[in-house]
Design a protein around this motif. Structure first.
Motif, PDB file in Angstrom:
ATOM      1  N   THR A  76      24.877  38.150  -1.198  1.00  0.00           N
ATOM      2  CA  THR A  76      26.270  38.566  -1.723  1.00  0.00           C
ATOM      3  C   THR A  76      27.141  39.330  -0.608  1.00  0.00           C
ATOM      4  N   ILE A  77      26.482  39.904   0.509  1.00  0.00           N
ATOM      5  CA  ILE A  77      27.524  40.112   1.626  1.00  0.00           C
ATOM      6  C   ILE A  77      28.134  38.972   2.339  1.00  0.00           C
ATOM      7  N   ALA A  78      26.991  37.911   2.579  1.00  0.00           N
ATOM      8  CA  ALA A  78      27.739  36.703   3.396  1.00  0.00           C
ATOM      9  C   ALA A  78      28.624  35.857   2.402  1.00  0.00           C
ATOM     10  N   VAL A  79      28.440  35.796   1.288  1.00  0.00           N
ATOM     11  CA  VAL A  79      29.473  35.133   0.442  1.00  0.00           C
ATOM     12  C   VAL A  79      30.925  35.929   0.402  1.00  0.00           C
ATOM     13  N   PHE A  80      30.674  37.212   0.228  1.00  0.00           N
ATOM     14  CA  PHE A  80      31.940  38.037   0.133  1.00  0.00           C
ATOM     15  C   PHE A  80      32.677  37.994   1.481  1.00  0.00           C
ATOM     16  N   LEU A  81      32.104  37.930   2.715  1.00  0.00           N
ATOM     17  CA  LEU A  81      32.571  37.913   3.700  1.00  0.00           C
ATOM     18  C   LEU A  81      33.280  36.547   4.373  1.00  0.00           C
ATOM     19  N   GLY A  82      32.394  35.424   3.810  1.00  0.00           N
ATOM     20  CA  GLY A  82      32.785  34.247   3.646  1.00  0.00           C
ATOM     21  C   GLY A  82      34.139  33.854   2.952  1.00  0.00           C
ATOM     22  N   VAL A  83      34.485  34.281   1.797  1.00  0.00           N
ATOM     23  CA  VAL A  83      35.591  34.383   1.070  1.00  0.00           C
ATOM     24  C   VAL A  83      36.944  35.007   1.772  1.00  0.00           C
ATOM     25  N   LEU A  84      36.456  35.876   2.327  1.00  0.00           N
ATOM     26  CA  LEU A  84      37.440  36.752   3.063  1.00  0.00           C
ATOM     27  C   LEU A  84      37.827  35.896   4.466  1.00  0.00           C
ATOM     28  N   ARG A  85      37.073  35.579   5.105  1.00  0.00           N
ATOM     29  CA  ARG A  85      37.383  34.607   6.143  1.00  0.00           C
ATOM     30  C   ARG A  85      37.525  33.262   6.204  1.00  0.00           C
ATOM     31  N   GLU A  86      37.588  32.704   4.951  1.00  0.00           N
ATOM     32  CA  GLU A  86      37.832  31.155   4.605  1.00  0.00           C
ATOM     33  C   GLU A  86      38.889  30.354   5.306  1.00  0.00           C
ATOM     34  N   ARG A  87      40.043  30.996   5.109  1.00  0.00           N
ATOM     35  CA  ARG A  87      41.240  30.294   5.745  1.00  0.00           C
ATOM     36  C   ARG A  87      41.202  30.316   7.505  1.00  0.00           C
ATOM     37  N   ARG A  88      40.476  31.118   8.058  1.00  0.00           N
ATOM     38  CA  ARG A  88      40.269  30.952   9.617  1.00  0.00           C
ATOM     39  C   ARG A  88      39.341  30.201   9.691  1.00  0.00           C
ATOM     40  N   GLN A  89      38.098  30.108   9.009  1.00  0.00           N
ATOM     41  CA  GLN A  89      36.829  29.463   9.406  1.00  0.00           C
ATOM     42  C   GLN A  89      36.376  29.114   8.194  1.00  0.00           C
ATOM     43  N   PRO A  90      36.548  27.786   7.437  1.00  0.00           N
ATOM     44  CA  PRO A  90      36.127  27.481   6.340  1.00  0.00           C
ATOM     45  C   PRO A  90      34.704  27.181   6.254  1.00  0.00           C
ATOM     46  N   VAL A  91      34.166  27.415   4.976  1.00  0.00           N
ATOM     47  CA  VAL A  91      32.623  27.403   4.793  1.00  0.00           C
ATOM     48  C   VAL A  91      32.266  25.827   4.857  1.00  0.00           C
ATOM     49  N   ARG A  92      30.976  25.711   5.092  1.00  0.00           N
ATOM     50  CA  ARG A  92      30.391  24.385   5.194  1.00  0.00           C
ATOM     51  C   ARG A  92      29.477  24.121   3.969  1.00  0.00           C
ATOM     52  N   SER A  93      30.023  24.122   2.809  1.00  0.00           N
ATOM     53  CA  SER A  93      29.077  23.925   1.625  1.00  0.00           C
ATOM     54  C   SER A  93      28.916  22.509   1.443  1.00  0.00           C
ATOM     55  N   ALA A  94      27.602  22.328   0.813  1.00  0.00           N
ATOM     56  CA  ALA A  94      27.105  21.052   0.680  1.00  0.00           C
ATOM     57  C   ALA A  94      25.931  20.948  -0.445  1.00  0.00           C
ATOM     58  N   PHE A  95      25.537  19.441  -0.630  1.00  0.00           N
ATOM     59  CA  PHE A  95      24.363  19.312  -1.716  1.00  0.00           C
ATOM     60  C   PHE A  95      23.284  19.046  -0.703  1.00  0.00           C
ATOM     61  N   ILE A 114      15.018  31.765  -9.067  1.00  0.00           N
ATOM     62  CA  ILE A 114      15.172  32.095  -7.759  1.00  0.00           C
ATOM     63  C   ILE A 114      16.674  31.739  -7.190  1.00  0.00           C
ATOM     64  N   THR A 115      16.514  30.523  -7.225  1.00  0.00           N
ATOM     65  CA  THR A 115      17.601  29.769  -6.633  1.00  0.00           C
ATOM     66  C   THR A 115      19.118  30.099  -7.472  1.00  0.00           C
ATOM     67  N   THR A 116      19.054  30.515  -8.542  1.00  0.00           N
ATOM     68  CA  THR A 116      20.204  30.686  -9.418  1.00  0.00           C
ATOM     69  C   THR A 116      20.595  32.103  -9.123  1.00  0.00           C
ATOM     70  N   VAL A 117      19.436  32.930  -9.057  1.00  0.00           N
ATOM     71  CA  VAL A 117      19.856  34.480  -8.746  1.00  0.00           C
ATOM     72  C   VAL A 117      20.441  34.798  -7.528  1.00  0.00           C
ATOM     73  N   VAL A 118      20.117  34.141  -6.328  1.00  0.00           N
ATOM     74  CA  VAL A 118      20.603  34.224  -4.846  1.00  0.00           C
ATOM     75  C   VAL A 118      22.170  33.883  -4.928  1.00  0.00           C
ATOM     76  N   PRO A 119      23.168  34.488  -4.707  1.00  0.00           N
ATOM     77  CA  PRO A 119      24.353  34.197  -4.543  1.00  0.00           C
ATOM     78  C   PRO A 119      24.540  32.993  -3.172  1.00  0.00           C
ATOM     79  N   GLY A 120      25.210  32.165  -3.769  1.00  0.00           N
ATOM     80  CA  GLY A 120      25.620  31.089  -2.452  1.00  0.00           C
ATOM     81  C   GLY A 120      24.479  29.871  -2.760  1.00  0.00           C
ATOM     82  N   THR A 121      23.826  29.869  -3.671  1.00  0.00           N
ATOM     83  CA  THR A 121      23.016  28.834  -4.012  1.00  0.00           C
ATOM     84  C   THR A 121      22.961  28.547  -5.307  1.00  0.00           C
ATOM     85  N   VAL A 122      23.150  27.307  -5.758  1.00  0.00           N
ATOM     86  CA  VAL A 122      23.012  26.761  -7.265  1.00  0.00           C
ATOM     87  C   VAL A 122      22.068  25.608  -7.513  1.00  0.00           C
ATOM     88  N   TRP A 123      21.204  25.901  -8.062  1.00  0.00           N
ATOM     89  CA  TRP A 123      20.179  24.709  -8.661  1.00  0.00           C
ATOM     90  C   TRP A 123      21.034  23.682  -9.425  1.00  0.00           C
TER      91      TRP A 123
END
Length: 164
Positions: A76-95, A114-123
């Motif tokens: 949750t913290i990592a995704v929140f911080l990733g959203v804040l810094r996205e313009r400076r450093q884009p996230v590397r999302s992938a399948f 478990i995968t669905t509950v953890v923010p940042g991962t989607v089954w």
């Protein structure tokens, strides 16, 4: 006979109460309908319920729950911080396709939850033969490292809990 009529008494009671609360009535007709629904639904759906799983290592269950709880907070913290810094450093999302050793249906269902509950991962998908699952990961700098982490952190405990 009673077990067949009331396979899950707590579920029956919950359905009766839910029916009455949702209909906001304690009239005789609503009570009769609630009892019919409360007894009928679980009895009709009993054959669809999977076999009760056998948990082999209860301490591993506790460790897994704590690990998932930790990962939920950390992610949750990592995704929140990733959203804040996205313009400076884009996230590397992938399948990411993760090969699976897990075969128990209850364990596979647990893994997807478990995968669905953890923010940042989607089954996203499970292979027909359950040999692999596809996830969408919010930020994955190293795919091989993520696969190793995922298998060690979630799949291995589930194998220990349900299959070993």
């Amino acid at each position: 006979m009673i077990k067949r009529l009331l396979p899950w008494p707590l579920l029956t009671l919950s359905l009766i109460v839910m029916w009455l609360v949702l209909n906001r009535s304690l009239g005789l007709g609503q009570i009769i309908l609630a009892v019919i629904f409360g007894i009928g639904a679980p009895a009709l759906l009993a054959p669809l319920r999977p076999a009760r799983p056998r948990v082999r290592h209860p301490l591993t269950v506790i460790r897994l729950i704590l690990a998932v709880g930790h990962d939920v907070v950390e992610s949750t913290i990592a995704v929140f911080l990733g959203v804040l810094r996205e313009r400076r450093q884009p996230v590397r999302s992938a399948f990411v396709i993760i090969p699976l050793e897990l075969r128990d249906p209850t364990a596979l269902a647990s893994l997807t939850m478990i995968t669905t509950v953890v923010p940042g991962t989607v089954w996203c998908e499970l292979a027909r033969d359950s040999s692999a699952m596809m996830l969408h990961v919010w930020d994955v700098p190293d795919e091989a490292e993520f696969i190793t982490f995922f298998k060690r952190r979630y799949e291995q405990p589930l194998i220990r809990i349900f299959e070993s």
